[in-house]
Motif scaffolding. Structure first.
Motif, PDB file in Angstrom:
ATOM      1  N   MET A   1       0.841  -1.195   0.000  1.00 57.38           N
ATOM      2  CA  MET A   1       0.000   0.000   0.000  1.00 57.38           C
ATOM      3  C   MET A   1       0.878   1.247   0.000  1.00 57.38           C
ATOM      4  O   MET A   1       1.908   1.273   0.658  1.00 57.38           O
ATOM      5  N   LEU A   2       0.423   2.257  -0.707  1.00 52.30           N
ATOM      6  CA  LEU A   2       1.147   3.517  -0.729  1.00 52.30           C
ATOM      7  C   LEU A   2       0.841   4.341   0.519  1.00 52.30           C
ATOM      8  O   LEU A   2      -0.305   4.398   0.974  1.00 52.30           O
ATOM      9  N   HIS A   3       1.881   4.956   1.050  1.00 51.99           N
ATOM     10  CA  HIS A   3       1.784   5.836   2.219  1.00 51.99           C
ATOM     11  C   HIS A   3       2.636   7.070   1.966  1.00 51.99           C
ATOM     12  O   HIS A   3       3.537   7.039   1.134  1.00 51.99           O
ATOM     13  N   PHE A   4       2.372   8.137   2.700  1.00 45.47           N
ATOM     14  CA  PHE A   4       3.299   9.249   2.777  1.00 45.47           C
ATOM     15  C   PHE A   4       3.117   9.926   4.124  1.00 45.47           C
ATOM     16  O   PHE A   4       2.153   9.635   4.850  1.00 45.47           O
ATOM     17  N   ILE A   5       4.062  10.784   4.487  1.00 46.61           N
ATOM     18  CA  ILE A   5       4.027  11.457   5.784  1.00 46.61           C
ATOM     19  C   ILE A   5       3.998  12.954   5.528  1.00 46.61           C
ATOM     20  O   ILE A   5       4.757  13.467   4.693  1.00 46.61           O
ATOM     21  N   ALA A   6       3.108  13.648   6.243  1.00 45.54           N
ATOM     22  CA  ALA A   6       2.892  15.064   5.967  1.00 45.54           C
ATOM     23  C   ALA A   6       2.440  15.816   7.205  1.00 45.54           C
ATOM     24  O   ALA A   6       2.045  15.214   8.208  1.00 45.54           O
ATOM     25  N   ILE A   7       2.491  17.121   7.085  1.00 46.79           N
ATOM     26  CA  ILE A   7       1.788  18.006   8.010  1.00 46.79           C
ATOM     27  C   ILE A   7       0.463  18.315   7.329  1.00 46.79           C
ATOM     28  O   ILE A   7       0.445  18.867   6.224  1.00 46.79           O
ATOM     29  N   VAL A   8      -0.630  17.915   7.932  1.00 41.59           N
ATOM     30  CA  VAL A   8      -1.957  18.170   7.369  1.00 41.59           C
ATOM     31  C   VAL A   8      -2.443  19.516   7.911  1.00 41.59           C
ATOM     32  O   VAL A   8      -2.367  19.771   9.116  1.00 41.59           O
ATOM     33  N   ALA A   9      -2.903  20.356   7.007  1.00 45.32           N
ATOM     34  CA  ALA A   9      -3.373  21.692   7.389  1.00 45.32           C
ATOM     35  C   ALA A   9      -4.645  21.585   8.227  1.00 45.32           C
ATOM     36  O   ALA A   9      -5.433  20.646   8.047  1.00 45.32           O
TER      37      ALA A   9
ATOM     38  N   LEU B   1       7.510   3.910  15.439  1.00 47.06           N
ATOM     39  CA  LEU B   1       8.645   4.781  15.175  1.00 47.06           C
ATOM     40  C   LEU B   1       8.227   6.253  15.201  1.00 47.06           C
ATOM     41  O   LEU B   1       8.934   7.102  15.759  1.00 47.06           O
ATOM     42  N   LEU B   2       7.072   6.555  14.618  1.00 47.54           N
ATOM     43  CA  LEU B   2       6.642   7.948  14.501  1.00 47.54           C
ATOM     44  C   LEU B   2       6.140   8.547  15.811  1.00 47.54           C
ATOM     45  O   LEU B   2       6.298   9.747  16.045  1.00 47.54           O
ATOM     46  N   LEU B   3       5.566   7.722  16.676  1.00 50.05           N
ATOM     47  CA  LEU B   3       5.029   8.244  17.940  1.00 50.05           C
ATOM     48  C   LEU B   3       6.113   8.902  18.801  1.00 50.05           C
ATOM     49  O   LEU B   3       5.979  10.072  19.174  1.00 50.05           O
TER      50      LEU B   3
ATOM     51  N   ILE C   1       2.319  15.405  12.966  1.00 49.74           N
ATOM     52  CA  ILE C   1       2.573  14.865  11.629  1.00 49.74           C
ATOM     53  C   ILE C   1       1.571  13.738  11.432  1.00 49.74           C
ATOM     54  O   ILE C   1       1.039  13.189  12.404  1.00 49.74           O
ATOM     55  N   ALA C   2       1.300  13.426  10.174  1.00 50.49           N
ATOM     56  CA  ALA C   2       0.313  12.391   9.882  1.00 50.49           C
ATOM     57  C   ALA C   2       0.886  11.377   8.904  1.00 50.49           C
ATOM     58  O   ALA C   2       1.618  11.731   7.983  1.00 50.49           O
ATOM     59  N   LEU C   3       0.532  10.124   9.142  1.00 47.22           N
ATOM     60  CA  LEU C   3       0.811   9.041   8.201  1.00 47.22           C
ATOM     61  C   LEU C   3      -0.452   8.876   7.366  1.00 47.22           C
ATOM     62  O   LEU C   3      -1.529   8.616   7.906  1.00 47.22           O
ATOM     63  N   LEU C   4      -0.334   9.077   6.058  1.00 53.36           N
ATOM     64  CA  LEU C   4      -1.473   8.936   5.167  1.00 53.36           C
ATOM     65  C   LEU C   4      -1.330   7.655   4.360  1.00 53.36           C
ATOM     66  O   LEU C   4      -0.222   7.256   4.011  1.00 53.36           O
ATOM     67  N   ARG C   5      -2.473   7.030   4.087  1.00 49.62           N
ATOM     68  CA  ARG C   5      -2.521   5.749   3.379  1.00 49.62           C
ATOM     69  C   ARG C   5      -3.466   5.902   2.189  1.00 49.62           C
ATOM     70  O   ARG C   5      -4.535   6.501   2.324  1.00 49.62           O
ATOM     71  N   HIS C   6      -3.074   5.345   1.052  1.00 43.67           N
ATOM     72  CA  HIS C   6      -3.953   5.374  -0.117  1.00 43.67           C
ATOM     73  C   HIS C   6      -4.856   4.151  -0.059  1.00 43.67           C
ATOM     74  O   HIS C   6      -4.381   3.023   0.007  1.00 43.67           O
ATOM     75  N   ASN C   7      -6.168   4.390  -0.069  1.00 40.87           N
ATOM     76  CA  ASN C   7      -7.113   3.274   0.076  1.00 40.87           C
ATOM     77  C   ASN C   7      -7.567   2.703  -1.267  1.00 40.87           C
ATOM     78  O   ASN C   7      -8.515   1.937  -1.330  1.00 40.87           O
ATOM     79  N   GLY C   8      -6.874   3.088  -2.333  1.00 40.93           N
ATOM     80  CA  GLY C   8      -7.254   2.636  -3.656  1.00 40.93           C
ATOM     81  C   GLY C   8      -8.007   3.708  -4.434  1.00 40.93           C
ATOM     82  O   GLY C   8      -8.094   3.653  -5.653  1.00 40.93           O
TER      83      GLY C   8
ATOM     84  N   TRP D   1      -6.430   9.449  -0.545  1.00 43.71           N
ATOM     85  CA  TRP D   1      -5.514   9.403   0.593  1.00 43.71           C
ATOM     86  C   TRP D   1      -6.310   9.687   1.860  1.00 43.71           C
ATOM     87  O   TRP D   1      -7.070  10.656   1.924  1.00 43.71           O
ATOM     88  N   GLU D   2      -6.121   8.831   2.864  1.00 38.92           N
ATOM     89  CA  GLU D   2      -6.779   9.035   4.159  1.00 38.92           C
ATOM     90  C   GLU D   2      -5.723   9.048   5.252  1.00 38.92           C
ATOM     91  O   GLU D   2      -4.652   8.443   5.102  1.00 38.92           O
ATOM     92  N   ILE D   3      -6.031   9.753   6.322  1.00 41.27           N
ATOM     93  CA  ILE D   3      -5.089   9.806   7.442  1.00 41.27           C
ATOM     94  C   ILE D   3      -5.193   8.494   8.205  1.00 41.27           C
ATOM     95  O   ILE D   3      -6.248   8.167   8.762  1.00 41.27           O
ATOM     96  N   ALA D   4      -4.107   7.725   8.202  1.00 40.36           N
ATOM     97  CA  ALA D   4      -4.074   6.468   8.950  1.00 40.36           C
ATOM     98  C   ALA D   4      -3.962   6.772  10.446  1.00 40.36           C
ATOM     99  O   ALA D   4      -4.609   6.142  11.271  1.00 40.36           O
ATOM    100  N   ARG D   5      -3.110   7.762  10.770  1.00 41.48           N
ATOM    101  CA  ARG D   5      -2.935   8.158  12.173  1.00 41.48           C
ATOM    102  C   ARG D   5      -2.156   9.465  12.224  1.00 41.48           C
ATOM    103  O   ARG D   5      -1.288   9.709  11.396  1.00 41.48           O
ATOM    104  N   SER D   6      -2.478  10.284  13.211  1.00 40.77           N
ATOM    105  CA  SER D   6      -1.729  11.513  13.466  1.00 40.77           C
ATOM    106  C   SER D   6      -0.888  11.323  14.712  1.00 40.77           C
ATOM    107  O   SER D   6      -1.264  10.590  15.635  1.00 40.77           O
ATOM    108  N   PHE D   7       0.248  12.021  14.737  1.00 39.34           N
ATOM    109  CA  PHE D   7       1.207  11.884  15.834  1.00 39.34           C
ATOM    110  C   PHE D   7       1.492  13.274  16.395  1.00 39.34           C
ATOM    111  O   PHE D   7       2.122  14.094  15.722  1.00 39.34           O
TER     112      PHE D   7
END
Length: 180
Positions: free
Chosen positions: A1-9, A59-61, A158-165, A168-174
């Protein structure tokens, strides 16, 4: 699955950016940018099996808990011609340090397929990207280059985002542990 890490506004900024994304969809049939919330990418999309997501979160927490909140200033618009139009993020030491520290932490861990970014870090909030046809770029850019926009927000997660197909949805925020 595709993921990316970002600062979500924050939501108020996301709503404004969504307005501009809808303009691009309605005027130029440009829809790709609608698939993610308004964000500043820290780690570009990478492939990660779903079973590694808990390890990434572990790791991100603590990484985020060691960070301090900082101000992010958005001002007007810029472009990566001839396909990308974005809200410009004013340069900031804290944002650059966060990106560098996060990239270093992930690369040292060696469990994730993160690639060291070779291009210079150019933080931005995308309004239109590969969905914008090159021939439509001049007209779209003409609209945005004359708009004025300025706002700030405190980056404190920061947020880990996951592509659900589909999107992109936020999998979890840290959350960050400290505020400046």
């Amino acid at each position: 699955m595709l993921h990316f890490i970002a600062i979500v506004a924050p939501d108020n900024i996301n709503q404004q950016v969504l307005h501009w994304k809808h303009y691009m969809r309605d005027r130029f049939l440009c829809k790709v940018a609608l698939k993610s919330p308004a964000h500043i990418t820290l780690i570009s999309p990478f492939d990660m099996p779903e079973n590694l997501e808990p390890a990434m979160q572990e790791l991100l927490l603590p990484f985020a808990a060691q960070q301090q909140g900082f101000s992010v200033h958005l001002k007007n618009f810029a472009a990566f011609k001839p396909r990308v139009i974005y809200v410009d993020v004013m340069p900031g030491v804290a944002l650059n340090e966060l990106k560098t520290a996060l990239e270093t932490t992930l690369l040292q861990n060696n469990r994730f397929l993160i690639k060291k970014e070779e291009r210079p870090f150019h933080p931005h909030v995308t309004i239109a990207n590969r969905g914008l046809r090159k021939e439509d770029f001049p007209e779209a850019w003409q609209y945005f280059q004359h708009l004025n926009y300025e706002t700030s927000f405190t980056a404190n997660t920061i947020a880990l985002l996951r592509h659900n197909g589909q999107v992109w949805e936020i999998a979890r925020s840290f959350p960050f542990g400290f505020k400046r």
